[in-house]
Design an enzyme around this catalytic site. Structure first.
Site, PDB file in Angstrom:
ATOM      1  N   LYS A 222       0.860  -1.186   0.000  1.00  0.00           N
ATOM      2  CA  LYS A 222       0.000   0.000   0.000  1.00  0.00           C
ATOM      3  C   LYS A 222       0.894   1.232   0.000  1.00  0.00           C
ATOM      4  CE  LYS A 222      -1.845   2.901   2.751  1.00  0.00           C
ATOM      5  NZ  LYS A 222      -1.670   4.104   1.910  1.00  0.00           N
ATOM      6  N   SER A 276       5.268   7.156  10.248  1.00  0.00           N
ATOM      7  CA  SER A 276       5.367   7.870  11.526  1.00  0.00           C
ATOM      8  C   SER A 276       5.190   6.916  12.714  1.00  0.00           C
ATOM      9  CB  SER A 276       4.289   8.944  11.581  1.00  0.00           C
ATOM     10  OG  SER A 276       3.019   8.332  11.496  1.00  0.00           O
ATOM     11  N   GLU A 298       9.534   0.751  10.899  1.00  0.00           N
ATOM     12  CA  GLU A 298      10.616   1.718  10.633  1.00  0.00           C
ATOM     13  C   GLU A 298       9.975   3.086  10.776  1.00  0.00           C
ATOM     14  OE1 GLU A 298      13.709   1.151  10.023  1.00  0.00           O
ATOM     15  OE2 GLU A 298      13.702  -0.990   9.568  1.00  0.00           O
ATOM     16  N   CYS A 333      13.803  10.373   7.111  1.00  0.00           N
ATOM     17  CA  CYS A 333      13.618   9.864   8.479  1.00  0.00           C
ATOM     18  C   CYS A 333      14.859  10.101   9.337  1.00  0.00           C
ATOM     19  CB  CYS A 333      13.260   8.393   8.447  1.00  0.00           C
ATOM     20  SG  CYS A 333      14.374   7.443   7.412  1.00  0.00           S
ATOM     21  N   GLU A 433       9.582  15.409  15.355  1.00  0.00           N
ATOM     22  CA  GLU A 433      10.064  15.260  13.981  1.00  0.00           C
ATOM     23  C   GLU A 433       9.324  16.251  13.083  1.00  0.00           C
ATOM     24  OE1 GLU A 433       9.025  11.638  11.947  1.00  0.00           O
ATOM     25  OE2 GLU A 433      11.047  11.508  11.133  1.00  0.00           O
TER      26      GLU A 433
HETATM   27  P1  NAD Z   1       2.493   8.128   7.920  1.00  0.00           P
HETATM   28  O1  NAD Z   1       2.698   7.334   9.140  1.00  0.00           O
HETATM   29  O2  NAD Z   1       1.497   9.225   7.938  1.00  0.00           O
HETATM   30  O3  NAD Z   1       2.058   7.196   6.702  1.00  0.00           O
HETATM   31  C1  NAD Z   1       2.796   6.058   6.353  1.00  0.00           C
HETATM   32  C2  NAD Z   1       1.875   5.051   5.710  1.00  0.00           C
HETATM   33  O4  NAD Z   1       0.907   4.663   6.680  1.00  0.00           O
HETATM   34  C3  NAD Z   1       1.094   5.602   4.509  1.00  0.00           C
HETATM   35  O5  NAD Z   1       0.983   4.594   3.533  1.00  0.00           O
HETATM   36  C4  NAD Z   1      -0.245   5.921   5.102  1.00  0.00           C
HETATM   37  O6  NAD Z   1      -1.320   5.870   4.185  1.00  0.00           O
HETATM   38  C5  NAD Z   1      -0.403   4.833   6.163  1.00  0.00           C
HETATM   39  N1  NAD Z   1      -1.324   5.211   7.234  1.00  0.00           N
HETATM   40  C6  NAD Z   1      -1.607   6.466   7.683  1.00  0.00           C
HETATM   41  N2  NAD Z   1      -2.548   6.409   8.654  1.00  0.00           N
HETATM   42  C7  NAD Z   1      -2.847   5.094   8.828  1.00  0.00           C
HETATM   43  C8  NAD Z   1      -3.751   4.402   9.674  1.00  0.00           C
HETATM   44  N3  NAD Z   1      -4.547   5.048  10.526  1.00  0.00           N
HETATM   45  N4  NAD Z   1      -3.793   3.056   9.597  1.00  0.00           N
HETATM   46  C9  NAD Z   1      -3.007   2.387   8.711  1.00  0.00           C
HETATM   47  N5  NAD Z   1      -2.163   2.997   7.869  1.00  0.00           N
HETATM   48  C10 NAD Z   1      -2.073   4.334   7.924  1.00  0.00           C
HETATM   49  O7  NAD Z   1       3.933   8.645   7.498  1.00  0.00           O
HETATM   50  P2  NAD Z   1       4.305   9.557   6.252  1.00  0.00           P
HETATM   51  O8  NAD Z   1       3.864  10.939   6.572  1.00  0.00           O
HETATM   52  O9  NAD Z   1       3.861   8.930   4.978  1.00  0.00           O
HETATM   53  O10 NAD Z   1       5.897   9.453   6.255  1.00  0.00           O
HETATM   54  C11 NAD Z   1       6.666  10.178   7.100  1.00  0.00           C
HETATM   55  C12 NAD Z   1       7.124   9.342   8.272  1.00  0.00           C
HETATM   56  O11 NAD Z   1       7.792   8.185   7.817  1.00  0.00           O
HETATM   57  C13 NAD Z   1       8.129  10.073   9.128  1.00  0.00           C
HETATM   58  O12 NAD Z   1       7.827   9.885  10.484  1.00  0.00           O
HETATM   59  C14 NAD Z   1       9.440   9.403   8.767  1.00  0.00           C
HETATM   60  O13 NAD Z   1      10.433   9.504   9.745  1.00  0.00           O
HETATM   61  C15 NAD Z   1       9.007   8.010   8.534  1.00  0.00           C
HETATM   62  N6  NAD Z   1       9.999   7.281   7.728  1.00  0.00           N
HETATM   63  C16 NAD Z   1      10.807   6.366   8.348  1.00  0.00           C
HETATM   64  C17 NAD Z   1      11.780   5.683   7.626  1.00  0.00           C
HETATM   65  C18 NAD Z   1      12.673   4.668   8.284  1.00  0.00           C
HETATM   66  O14 NAD Z   1      13.306   3.892   7.559  1.00  0.00           O
HETATM   67  N7  NAD Z   1      12.748   4.613   9.580  1.00  0.00           N
HETATM   68  C19 NAD Z   1      11.928   5.944   6.264  1.00  0.00           C
HETATM   69  C20 NAD Z   1      11.103   6.879   5.665  1.00  0.00           C
HETATM   70  C21 NAD Z   1      10.138   7.547   6.408  1.00  0.00           C
END
Ligand code: NAD
Length: 531
Positions: A222, A276, A298, A333, A433
């Site tokens: 997804k 996140s 992650e 991240c 963050e």
């Molecule tokens: P996010 O958590 O908002 O979304 C990530 C994914 O989760 C998306 O596909 C989103 O549609 C899905 N999602 C959102 N709400 C959900 C819910 N209620 N239930 C199930 N799935 C849901 O994060 P983002 O804004 O897309 O990305 C930024 C975050 O990702 C930052 O916190 C960043 O640090 C992290 N990140 C971490 C790494 C790593 O390797 N540690 C790498 C890249 C990004």
């Protein structure tokens, strides 16, 4: 994501992150590099988009028929409408993935065959690299220079690397004695859901796709709703590479609907998540309230980049600090968002960071000269600007940037490279963050204080320390609670090394052979061979 160092002038091709990219992809990279802004614009005008879900080997509309708008953040204009997958679509994908798994279409295919197909898949990504780079830039706002030189080749390289690994991993026989044979076998987990973020859309997905498929699982990806296009597009490349139907599925959609449905599905065996911390915690809950599926997370970071007074090269440290926070618009991240500096060198470092930062003003992402692109969407831009206002109110000193900008010909969501000085680690801008180009400089008096401040966060994804004293470097690298620690460098990385965090940065590791552990079950088989 360890690639910011690629931007240091003159070093790109000697960096470890590129080691696994074969010649083929270098040809396509060179082709992309030769294109001008006008070339990219012409290509963008005629580009077609795949916008449906990909289930059981074919593109399909969402069961509800609903779609959502996919917006180019550099212009604010709608690119296309994408299928809004929901519970029913996830269920269809899970059924297809389960059937493929049970029939052994992939899970029991000879390793050499699986290897061949994953390698073909990687080759096809390389073959379409220019188109994929364009899709990534239009969809997410990152500079075309980066999507061409980093995102797409590293994605192909990752999938190829795991393909190569398939027939190099052996099972074990335990030393139990002559009466029995106890085999320890690795078996695929089954059906795995990968829920991924928008900051490196294809690359973060590839960090899942490679090892999940290499371990013999069926997969449902997804992509984030902000940037689904490249993952949708490569689904047909997987089919072209003869990855059997039902093995590789894509369900685009929103987090609360499609994402949650994956988390709660009773017949999905594992979820691998990048995003996140807030949503990561939801996946733990979904698992507990459904079928106890394996979850690996992650999540975010608040990386301390520690520069001590005895740093060997202040210029190098400052340049790395600037790239460490401004690369990919700070939407990284492990962005070095906290620059923790010993007092005697603070002014010198900050001046140089700002000198580099000033050269990185955001521009049209399609212009090959642009080094900083658009923020992924208006919500994220407002979030970043909100943090900047908060920093000012909390008393941090704004030294550079701090506002929205509108580069020529690009009317979308852009934020200036921003530097705060005199930040206290208790401030919100030092604790939360921001996921934008905002640096918080914190001055400390001793290395001990630097480590204490560095660790004073809920996160533990990455950390860096700059010192010429090898004993100090070793001691501090041990004391920093982070999954990756860089000494006299920032953002070094390679597919051969694991990536992931301590504390609330999550658990489980992407990349390297260790990632395969997340997607394999150990089975012990006892065979009685006694008389
Ligand atoms: P996010 O958590 O908002 O979304 C990530 C994914 O989760 C998306 O596909 C989103 O549609 C899905 N999602 C959102 N709400 C959900 C819910 N209620 N239930 C199930 N799935 C849901 O994060 P983002 O804004 O897309 O990305 C930024 C975050 O990702 C930052 O916190 C960043 O640090 C992290 N990140 C971490 C790494 C790593 O390797 N540690 C790498 C890249 C990004």
């Amino acid at each position: 994501m360890p690639v910011a160092a690629l931007h240091r002038p003159g070093r790109a091709d000697s960096l470890p992150a590129l080691r696994h990219i074969p010649k083929f992809s270098e040809v396509t990279r060179a082709m992309s590099a030769a294109l001008s802004l006008d070339d990219w614009k012409t290509r963008a005008e005629t580009l077609s988009f795949r916008s449906q879900a990909f289930i059981n080997g074919r593109y399909v509309d969402s069961a509800s028929g609903k779609t959502f708008e996919c917006v180019n953040p550099a212009t604010g204009r709608v690119l296309t409408k994408v299928a809004a997958g929901d519970k029913e679509d996830v269920d269809r994908a899970a059924k297809a993935a389960r059937a493929a798994f049970e029939k052994g279409r992939w899970s029991r295919m000879a390793p050499a065959q699986r290897k061949k197909r994953l390698q073909k898949f990687a080759d096809l990504i390389d073959k379409h690299a220019t188109e994929l780079a364009l899709l990534e830039t239009l969809d997410m706002g990152k500079p075309i220079r980066d999507s061409s030189a980093i995102d797409i080749p590293l994605s192909a390289g990752c999938i190829r690397w795991y393909g190569e690994a398939i027939d190099k991993i052996y099972d074990e026989v335990a030393p139990t004695g002559p009466e029995t044979v106890a085999m320890i076998r690795r078996e695929p987990v089954g059906v795995v859901g990968a829920v991924v973020p928008w900051n490196f859309p294809l690359l973060m997905a590839s960090w899942k796709i490679g090892p999940v498929l290499a371990a013999g699982n069926s997969l449902i990806v997804k992509p984030a709703e902000q940037s689904p296009l490249t993952v949708i597009r490569i689904a047909e490349l997987a089919a072209e590479a003869d990855i059997p139907e039902g093995v590789f599925n894509v369900v685009p959609g929103f987090g609360e609907t499609a994402g949650q449905a994956i988390g709660r599905h009773m017949d999905i065996d594992g979820v691998t998540f990048t995003g996140s911390g807030e949503v990561g915690k939801l996946f733990l809950r979904y698992s507990g309230e459904s079928n106890m599926k394996r979850v690996s997370l992650e999540c975010g970071g608040k990386t301390p980049n520690i520069v001590l007074a005895d740093a060997p090269d202040l210029d190098a440290a400052a340049t790395a600090a600037a790239w460490g926070i401004f690369f990919n618009q700070g939407e990284v991240c492990n962005a070095g968002s906290r620059l923790i500096v010993e007092a005697p060198v603070k002014d010198a470092i900050l001046e140089k960071v700002m000198e580099v930062g000033k050269k990185l003003q955001p521009g049209d992402p399609l212009d090959p000269k642009t080094r900083m692109g658009a923020i992924v969407d208006e919500t994220q831009m407002q979030r970043i600007l909100g943090y900047i206002e908060h920093g000012k109110k909390e008393g941090a000193k704004l030294r550079m940037g701090g506002g929205r900008v509108k580069p020529a010909n690009a009317n979308g969501y852009f934020v200036e490279p921003t530097v705060f000085d005199e930040v206290d680690n208790k401030m919100k801008i030092a604790q939360e963050e921001i996921f934008g180009p905002v640096l918080s400089a914190i001055t400390v008096k001793t290395p001990e204080e630097a480590v204490k401040v560095g660790n004073d966060t809920i996160y533990g994804l990455a950390a860096a320390v700059w010192t010429r004293d090898i004993s100090k470097a070793f001691k501090i690298s041990r004391e920093l609670r982070a999954g990756v620690v860089w000494v006299n460098s920032f953002d070094a990385g390679d597919i051969t090394t694991p990536f992931g965090g301590f504390k609330q940065s999550g658990f489980g590791r992407d990349k390297s052979l260790h990632a395969l552990e997340k997607y394999s079950e150990l089975k012990t088989v006892w065979i009685n061979v006694g008389k």
